[in-house]
Every structure is written in structure tokens, then in C-alpha cells.
Design an enzyme around this catalytic site. Structure first.
Site, mmCIF file in Angstrom:
data_model
loop_
_atom_site.group_PDB
_atom_site.id
_atom_site.type_symbol
_atom_site.label_atom_id
_atom_site.label_comp_id
_atom_site.label_asym_id
_atom_site.label_seq_id
_atom_site.Cartn_x
_atom_site.Cartn_y
_atom_site.Cartn_z
ATOM 1 N N HIS A 150 0.819 -1.209 0.000
ATOM 2 C CA HIS A 150 0.000 0.000 0.000
ATOM 3 C C HIS A 150 0.856 1.264 0.000
ATOM 4 O O HIS A 150 1.936 1.286 0.577
ATOM 5 C CB HIS A 150 -0.903 0.017 1.227
ATOM 6 C CG HIS A 150 -1.918 -1.093 1.230
ATOM 7 N ND1 HIS A 150 -3.096 -1.013 0.538
ATOM 8 C CD2 HIS A 150 -1.905 -2.307 1.820
ATOM 9 C CE1 HIS A 150 -3.786 -2.138 0.713
ATOM 10 N NE2 HIS A 150 -3.082 -2.940 1.487
ATOM 11 N N ILE B 202 0.057 -6.508 13.841
ATOM 12 C CA ILE B 202 0.471 -6.076 12.506
ATOM 13 C C ILE B 202 -0.575 -6.547 11.490
ATOM 14 O O ILE B 202 -0.359 -7.496 10.726
ATOM 15 C CB ILE B 202 1.891 -6.592 12.152
ATOM 16 C CG1 ILE B 202 2.868 -6.404 13.320
ATOM 17 C CG2 ILE B 202 2.403 -5.905 10.889
ATOM 18 C CD1 ILE B 202 3.141 -4.958 13.718
ATOM 19 N N CYS C 171 0.520 -25.534 -16.169
ATOM 20 C CA CYS C 171 -0.213 -24.263 -16.207
ATOM 21 C C CYS C 171 0.739 -23.085 -16.031
ATOM 22 O O CYS C 171 0.624 -22.091 -16.715
ATOM 23 C CB CYS C 171 -1.277 -24.223 -15.116
ATOM 24 S SG CYS C 171 -2.454 -25.568 -15.205
#
Lengths: 416, 477
Positions: free
Chosen positions: B49, B334, B399
């Protein structure tokens, strides 16, 4: 430059390569990601294969063996333990194996990569996330290739054929299969498998039920909650049944594996999850053909092998001749038909009959499959005692009846 | 006897170990599970962020902004997948517009750089696929995505290379202190040290109270997710957050560094570390995500999971020496933005230790990590590698295109994998659309051989998660 590269050495790829070879095509390469040929058949040790093609009952490995033995006698080049990493519309194939990463090319390509199983994520089954939840095919591989069983008290979600086969296999290996749970009011597997794999072993099949919670103890499945659903798949409260178990096998559908097809820019049909194909199994990219479970999920390996022949013949023709068709017409499907293969037809063509296969999204009793031209006139009819979603339905449409069609034909069903 | 013992090997514990391992001191890390990064660190949105969200002046704000600034360079050094994709908080109403303006101001106060308020057109240029009725957005250019478990694993691996003793499968049961020396008793062993760093995540209050008084409480908050196929990943260019309102923070729709789309989380207070997903929450997330993007195809979902955030009753991070136990340092509570803040929190632990005594930097220490990711190499590099070791020419995970060479590599790494999912977290094998349907068995057989264990000891993930139970009747194949 190869004349033909076949991607995949399962029943589709092997049958296609053999047919192309028999037709005289010279430089053929088959690429297989596994260490041996045969594809998923190698783990399908049950019988029931070959009834249509060889008129005898074979196991999966025996069925594959018929093709493998033959192909070994030809000049077809087989590349094992080799992964196709990428494919483009110019028919360049990027391959990886222990000898290196390289680009090769072919005049024609046949896609025969098969399919993969839908996972828990696809249906967002809630609950704990310990071990004990497997797709049926993964459990089958552990059992039949490695010799280990994944659990002892089993609930199977979905009634696809692999799940049914595994219900019997696990039972024979001493596990207790407590239930097979199917969200629909009908099975998605073959009728013969319901009989031979469930009924013969007294395994209860719960229609219109699904797993609504999975609980783990010490990070391994310890029970599931199953609940009844209504016609719109909404869970009916109060219908919960708790089943203590240590294993959940998922048999909730197969998805054609078309990552390479998409990389090559091939148009995918959202209904089948496979390429949109013509009557000769050609995709939207000229010279790239496909067959088997990469196109649509088949019930029988026999039919896969037959479809592969068709793709191979077309690929041979593509390599040696200019195409002569003038126009393309569409094949439309009306509900309850979910889709058709092929979705398009070249005209004019030499063939006398066109195979059209499809599935319905519900069970129908005595009914008539009808084909109409773009003017709405019914041009052919096919009577059936029943049509069920679990079994691929097929009709043969005479080319003579659509010779002058300019736009499309529509396939639909009317119940008596 | 160690100088420092870190309890917990999540992002905070691993980061602390990484930074402290550069100093002359002996360090051990105690971890309950059989792998690092196996709690909150492995089950979150994977977002770094920008830092406009936390209240100015809070520890969250401080460490978020610092962690965000550190992230890129650190991930480069450690070969951790990181992508500076940026983030948007999308506003749909007038109130939303007010909210994002407040967030903008808050971000400025927190020292977040490159924050912009965008109108609808600018917003859609950055992110074409958005639900209708967009009024504007807050664009944080520094927002990034990261591979969260790789981040923690890389930090831990380098720490181990620098001499840190990582003790997996060691659940702390009791802590005592005598003459300045702590004795930590685990389910396996006893360990002694002079300083304890408590990074026990959801259990940090429990661990603290093994020796100290109640100073804080951790409230486990569960968040559930959808992880969608790469087909859907293509629809989302940057992290998309909803404008927070009285109804809650909304759910995020984000890309992952692996190219998938991740949708979630909700926030639900739970009693214990209950990691189950629930039909109600998944339904809520699905509905809520439509506000951001109404074209998400949930048929392409490949996995659901839940993570627990360790929210403290103080509403902020707790980064301080215990008031009741000297030389016991809490890194607790946290919760989000913990992944972002984690690397900065660990970085500053030395500041506290150096108020106690003088630890000096080592002459030589490892700072970086190398990791081969075959699919990221050029044509020529691929062939070079295969010529040296043919195992790189064999694909195990179809994949995600993971080679056998990469899987074997992690068994010679500082923290070898003990489970199928541990291999997944190190190589991506099994992360793809078939969810290890094909490669699970191949990886299982490699584990069996490499760890020299019996078939019924092969684990999917945590202790107890056995994948095979019996031999088939025919015996060995």
C-alpha cells in the site's frame, strides 16, 4: 519444416497421426508432454474401451497400446517428455525438452491436448482447506500409476464418469465410498457407469444435492455437509446431512485445454470451451485442426479416435490441395441443445454426410431431433427414445439437403 | 544460548531476522509451522500500500510509508516478484468524492508521494474496465503488488545464509526468565536467549502473556478471497479499492504478480484462527465486487481462501518493549498494511536493541538472493541453462510452466520445502488453473524422494495434511 505436427499423444493425437501416415503424409511429428504415449488412457485401467472401434472390450492402456504399437512401425517421429510452450497462427511451435528450447514449424497442425478437470475453486465450495480433496483424475493417477490410495472414507462430488469409475476403484481397493453427490436431478455420467460403478456396489447417489461445507481435523478432511438444492441450485435450509469422511473426490466436469489454441489466436466457443470448428475439424486459423477432448468433452475414447481421423484427413488434404469451398454456413443450436460441433460448415464439400454432435442441458424422453434450414423449413428428422446430458448425441446430416443453403442451419429438439 | 530469539516466521519475523542477521549477534527464529510464511503472510491481497489510509501520526502510517518506499529495491535484491502497478480508490458518489479527497490529504500528511486525484476520464484511461457511474478516483502511483510468501521466504533464506537458526515445527509453549536469561520451551525443545522479539502474529498476545502481563489483545479478523484465472487477470491493470464508508472498507479487486485477479477480503471477527471459507462471505464478496467491476467471470475462479489479520485492540501496530518484561520486544497487531510495513518494522528492531547494548555490523553478510525463474529467461539463456542441467528442460507444472530444475533448486536452498504447498510457494508449481491436478502427483513423488520419506508422510501443507493413506492392494508399482 514438418508436413504435420500433432500436439498430444493421447487417443486423439495417436489416431490422427496414424491416419495421416496411412494417407501418405511424410514428415509427421507427434509431441507429447509425458514420458510415454497414451495420454490419460494410461491411468484408465478399467475396461469398456474399444467396443465401437475394435469390437472388443479393452482397458485404457490396451486401447492406447493398439495405436502405440502401430505408430511405432511407421516413420512418424515421436517426441516424448516435450512441452509445447507456445504456438502462433503461422504454425510455429515452440517446444521445450531436455535437449533445449526451440522453434519448429509445420504446414499443418492438429491440436490434441485433451482436457483438464474442474477444481474446487470453479464451484467455490466453502470450508476448510486441509488435505483430502482431490479431483477424481488426480486420485486415479495416485492409485493406478503410483499404487497409493488417497483415502479410506470417501464422498464423491459430481457424477462425471471419472468419479463413478473411481467410486468402484476405491471400493475394490477396500475404501468405503459413502455417497456420490450430484447437484443436478440427473447424472452427468454414462448410464452404464451409474449401474456398474454405483448401483452394483450399493453406493448411494444423492441427486439435487451438493457439498455445502468441508470440515477438517488436524488439517485433513474429517467430514462434509451435504444439502439439497432447488431447481435454481439454491441450497434448501434444513436439508443438511453430515457425513464423516476423510476424502472428497471431485468429478464436476472437464474443461478442454486450449491455452495454446488461444495463443495462436484461434476463436474459442464459450459453450464448449473448445475451438469453433468446421465440419472437417479445422479451427478458425487455416491449417490448424483439432480433435478429441480439446474440442468438446467426449464420453468415449472410441469417438475421440474417430473424430481424430476426420481431422487428419482434412489436414492431409490441406497440405496437398488448394481449398475449394465457396462459402461458410453456421450451425445453430436451440435450447435445450447447449451447443453443436461443428459450429460451421464449408460448402460445397465432397462428403455425403456431416456428423453433428451436441449435448442437451436436460433429460428428454421420446423426442425428435430436427434440422431446419435458414428459412425455417425442417429438412431432416431423427427419432430418439431419450436424450440425456451425460451422453453425447450424434446425428448425420446429408449434405445433399443443405447444398443450396446460404446462411445457416438450426438443430432443435421436440418432445413427443 | 542465543542473543536474540524471534518468535514467528511471518513477514515481520522474517524481515526482523533478515535485518538483524547483518549484525554480530546469534539469532534463532521459532516457528510453529513446517514452513515460513504459513500464517497471515500467505493469505492476503499481496498489496504494497502507498500509505494514504492510516491515520497520520500512527505507527501504521510511519511504517507503511517507509515500507512502501523500501519495497521495490528490497524485492529486486531478493529476486521477489514485485510490480509497481499503482492503485486507485474509485469514487462512485459525491460522498465518495469527499472521502477520497480526505484520503488524499491524509496521504499528503503521511508523506506519500505521487498521489493524484483523477476525474472519470483519467481514471478510465488507467483502468478501462470499471463498473458504470465512476465520479473520480484517488491514484497512488507508488502502490505495488508483491508475491507475499516469496517476500518472506527470501528474507528468511538470506537470514539463514547469514547464520540465523530457523527452528520450524517449534510451537512455543512456555517462557521463563531467570537472571536476565529467557528460557523458551517449545513442543520440541528448550531455547535460551537474552532478547525476545515477539512476532507471533495472531498469537502475539498469548505469547506475551506466557511471561508478561496483559498489555494488549489481538482480535483475529478473517478475510476471504477469490483468486481468478489469468483470463480475468487481464481485466485489471492496477489495484482497485472501493471508497471506504460507514458500511465498511469494501472489497478490493487487484492483479497479482502472477497475472491472476484477486478479489476480497471481507472482514469478520472470529474466535480463533478459523481459516474456513463460508458461503455467506463469498457471496458478499462477489456482490460487493460488482461495484468496482461488473464483468468479473466467477466461473474462472480457481481458488478460495481465508486469511486472518492480527488486529490489536489499540487500533494501531504495537511496536514497543513490553512494559512488564524487560528485553521482550513486541511487534504485534500487525494487521493491514502489515505486508507493506513488515520490511520497515524489521529494519528498525536494531534501533531498540542498540539502546540496550552495542551490536555492530558484520564484516561480511549476504544481502541478496538469486533465483532462477525459467520462464522469465530469454531464448538463449534458456538453452544455456538446459545445456548445463537438462532438468530445466522438463516442465512439471503445465499451467505455470515450472520446470523440474526449478523445483529441484528449492531442495538445495537454505530452507528446503517440506510439503507440496511449500514447493508451490517457492516455484509457483500448482498455482495455476488446474490447481495441481496434473503436477501435484509429480511434485509429491519428488518430495518423497528428496526428503526420503514414506508415501504416507507426504504433506500437502501443514502438519497432518497427508495426501496418501494406503498402498493399493497390488503393492508397489
Amino acid at each position: 519444416m514438418y508436413d504435420l505436427i500433432v500436439i498430444g499423444a493421447g487417443p486423439a493425437g495417436l489416431s490422427a497421426a496414424l491416419t495421416a501416415c496411412e494417407k501418405g503424409l511424410k514428415k509427421i511429428l507427434v509431441i507429447e508432454r509425458d514420458k510415454e504415449m497414451g495420454g490419460i488412457l494410461n491411468q484408465c485401467i478399467h475396461n469398456g474401451f474399444g467396443l465401437h472401434l475394435f469390437k472388443e472390450e479393452l482397458t485404457g492402456p490396451e486401447f492406447a497400446g493398439r495405436f502405440i504399437e502401430k505408430i511405432k512401425e511407421t516413420d512418424v517421429e515421436i517426441m516424448l517428455d516435450t512441452m509445447v510452450m507456445d504456438l502462433d497462427e503461422n504454425k510455429n511451435v515452440y517446444i521445450l525438452n531436455t535437449r533445449g528450447y526451440q522453434k519448429i514449424a509445420a504446414k499443418a497442425i492438429i491440436l490434441a491436448m485433451g482436457c483438464r478437470e474442474r477444481t474446487r475453486g470453479a464451484i467455490a465450495t466453502p470450508g476448510d482447506r486441509g488435505s483430502g480433496v482431490y479431483t477424481a483424475g488426480a486420485a486415479q493417477r495416485y492409485m493406478n500409476m503410483n499404487g497409493y490410495s488417497v483415502g479410506s472414507k470417501v464422498v464423491i462430488l459430481g457424477s462425471g464418469d471419472i468419479g463413478l469409475i473411481m467410486a468402484r476403484r476405491m471400493t475394490l481397493e477396500g475404501a468405503k465410498v459413502l455417497a456420490c453427490v450430484e447437484i443436478n436431478s440427473y447424472s452427468s455420467g454414462l448410464r452404464r457407469n451409474i449401474k456398474q460403478c454405483l448401483e452394483d456396489f450399493d453406493i448411494p447417489l444423492y441427486y439435487s444435492h451438493t457439498i455445502t461445507d468441508i470440515k477438517c481435523t488436524n488439517n485433513r478432511v474429517s467430514k462434509v455437509i451435504i444439502s439439497r438444492v432447488d431447481e435454481k441450485y439454491n441450497v434448501i435450509e434444513g436439508s443438511e446431512i453430515e457425513i464423516p469422511c476423510d476424502t472428497v473426490l471431485l468429478s464436476i466436469g472437464l474443461i478442454p485445454e486450449n491455452e495454446l489454441s488461444k495463443a495462436a489466436g484461434i476463436i474459442i466457443d464459450e459453450r464448449t470451451k473448445g475451438p469453433v470448428v468446421f465440419e472437417n475439424m479445422e479451427t478458425s486459423v487455416e491449417g490448424i485442426f483439432c480433435c478429441g477432448n480439446v474440442v468438446q468433452v467426449h464420453d468415449l475414447a472410441d469417438n475421440v479416435a474417430l473424430e481424430a481421423k476426420k481431422a487428419a484427413l482434412a489436414a492431409c488434404k490441406y497440405v496437398s490441395e488448394e481449398s475449394s469451398f465457396e462459402r461458410i454456413i453456421e450451425v445453430k443450436a436451440n435450447k435445450p441443445i447447449s451447443y453443436t460441433v461443428p459450429q460451421k460448415i464449408h460448402l460445397p464439400i465432397e462428403e455425403k454426410l456431416i456428423d453433428v454432435s451436441f449435448r442437451t442441458n436436460r433429460v428428454l424422453g421420446n423426442c425428435v431431433i430436427k434440422v431446419a434450414d435458414s428459412g425455417g423449413n425442417v429438412i431432416s428428422r431423427y427419432k430418439r427414445e431419450y436424450v440425456i446430458p451425460g451422453e453425447l448425441e450424434k446425428i448425420k446430416v446429408p449434405v445433399s439437403l443443405i447444398r443450396n443453403e446460404q446462411n445457416n442451419i438450426t438443430i432443435f429438439i421436440e418432445e413427443d | 544460548m542465543y542473543d536474540v530469539i524471534i518468535i514467528g516466521a511471518g513477514i515481520v519475523g522474517c524481515s526482523t531476522a533478515y535485518w538483524l542477521s547483518q549484525y554480530e549477534m546469534s539469532i534463532a527464529v521459532l516457528e510453529t509451522h513446517n514452513d515460513v510464511a504459513n500464517g497471515t503472510t500467505k493469505a492476503n491481497t499481496g498489496c504494497m500500500h502507498a500509505g494514504y489510509d492510516p491515520q497520520p501520526g500512527s505507527l501504521m502510517a510511519k511504517y507503511n510509508v517507509e515500507g512502501s518506499a523500501m519495497g521495490k529495491q528490497l524485492c529486486e535484491k531478493l529476486a521477489v516478484p514485485y510490480e509497481n502497478c499503482g492503485s486507485l480508490v474509485v469514487a462512485h458518489t459525491k460522498e465518495d468524492m469527499k472521502t477520497i479527497e480526505e484520503l488524499y490529504q491524509r496521504g499528503k500528511q503521511n508523506g506519500v508521494k505521487e498521489l493524484y486525484l483523477l476525474d472519470e476520464k483519467q481514471t478510465r484511461e488507467l483502468q478501462p474496465r470499471l463498473s458504470g457511474n465512476v465520479k473520480g478516483s484517488l491514484y497512488a502511483k507508488t502502490g505495488a503488488i508483491v508475491d507475499p510468501w516469496q517476500f518472506a521466504i527470501a528474507l528468511a533464506e538470506v537470514a539463514v545464509e547469514n547464520g540465523v537458526a530457523l527452528k520450524l515445527n517449534n510451537e512455543v509453549k512456555a517462557i521463563t526468565k531467570k537472571e536476565g536469561i529467557f528460557t523458551i520451551t517449545t513442543n520440541k525443545d528448550k531455547y535460551q536467549c537474552r532478547y525476545i522479539i515477539n512476532a507471533a502474529g495472531v498469537y502475539s498476545d498469548v505469547v506475551h502473556e506466557m511471561i508478561g502481563e496483559k498489555e494488549f489483545t489481538i482480535i483475529p479478523v478473517r478475510g476471504q478471497y477469490f483468486l481468478l484465472d489469468k483470463n480475468e487477470g487481464e481485466k485489471v491493470q492496477l489495484m482497485l479499492f472501493q471508497s471506504p464508508s460507514q458500511k465498511g472498507k469494501g472489497v478490493a479487486v487487484c492483479p497479482t504478480v502472477h497475472g491472476n485477479m484477486i478479489v476480497g477480503p471481507d472482514a469478520e471477527t472470529v474466535e480463533s484462527e478459523d481459516l474456513a471459507t463460508t458461503a455467506e462471505a463469498l457471496k458478499y464478496i462477489k456482490e460487493q465486487s460488482k461495484l468496482t467491476m461488473d464483468c468479473i467471470n466467477y466461473r474462472d475462479n480457481i481458488r478460495n481462501f481465508a486469511g486472518i489479520r492480527a488486529r490489536s485492540d489499540r487500533g494501531d501496530f504495537i511496536i514497543e518493549e513490553s512494559k512488564s518484561v524487560k528485553n521482550f520486544y513486541n511487534l504485534a497487531g500487525i494487521a493491514s498494511p502489515g505486508l507493506t510495513a513488515g520490511c520497515a518494522i524489521g529494519y528498525h528492531v536494531i534501533d531498540w536493541l542498540n539502546t540496550k547494548e552495542n551490536f555492530v555490523k558484520k564484516q561480511n553478510y549476504q544481502e541478496t538472493r538469486r533465483k532462477i525463474r525459467f520462464k522469465e529467461l530469454s531464448f538463449a539463456e534458456k538453452n544455456e541453462l538446459i545445456a548445463k542441467n537438462p532438468a530445466y528442460g522438463r516442465i512439471v507444472c503445465r499451467c505455470e510452466h515450472v520446470t523440474e530444475g526449478e523445483i529441484l533448486d528449492c531442495f538445495s536452498s537454505p530452507i528446503p520445502p517440506q510439503s507440496i504447498d511449500a514447493v508451490k510457494r517457492r516455484t509457483n508449481a500448482g498455482m495455476g488453473r488446474c490447481q495441481s491436478g496434473f503436477c501435484g502427483e509429480r511434485v509429491a513423488m519428488i518430495l518423497k524422494e528428496k526428503l526420503n520419506i514414506e508415501f504416507n508422510e507426504i504433506l500437502l501443507d501443514k502438519e497432518g495434511s497427508k495426501i496418501l493413506m494406503n498402498k493399493a492392494k497390488e503393492g508397489d508399482y
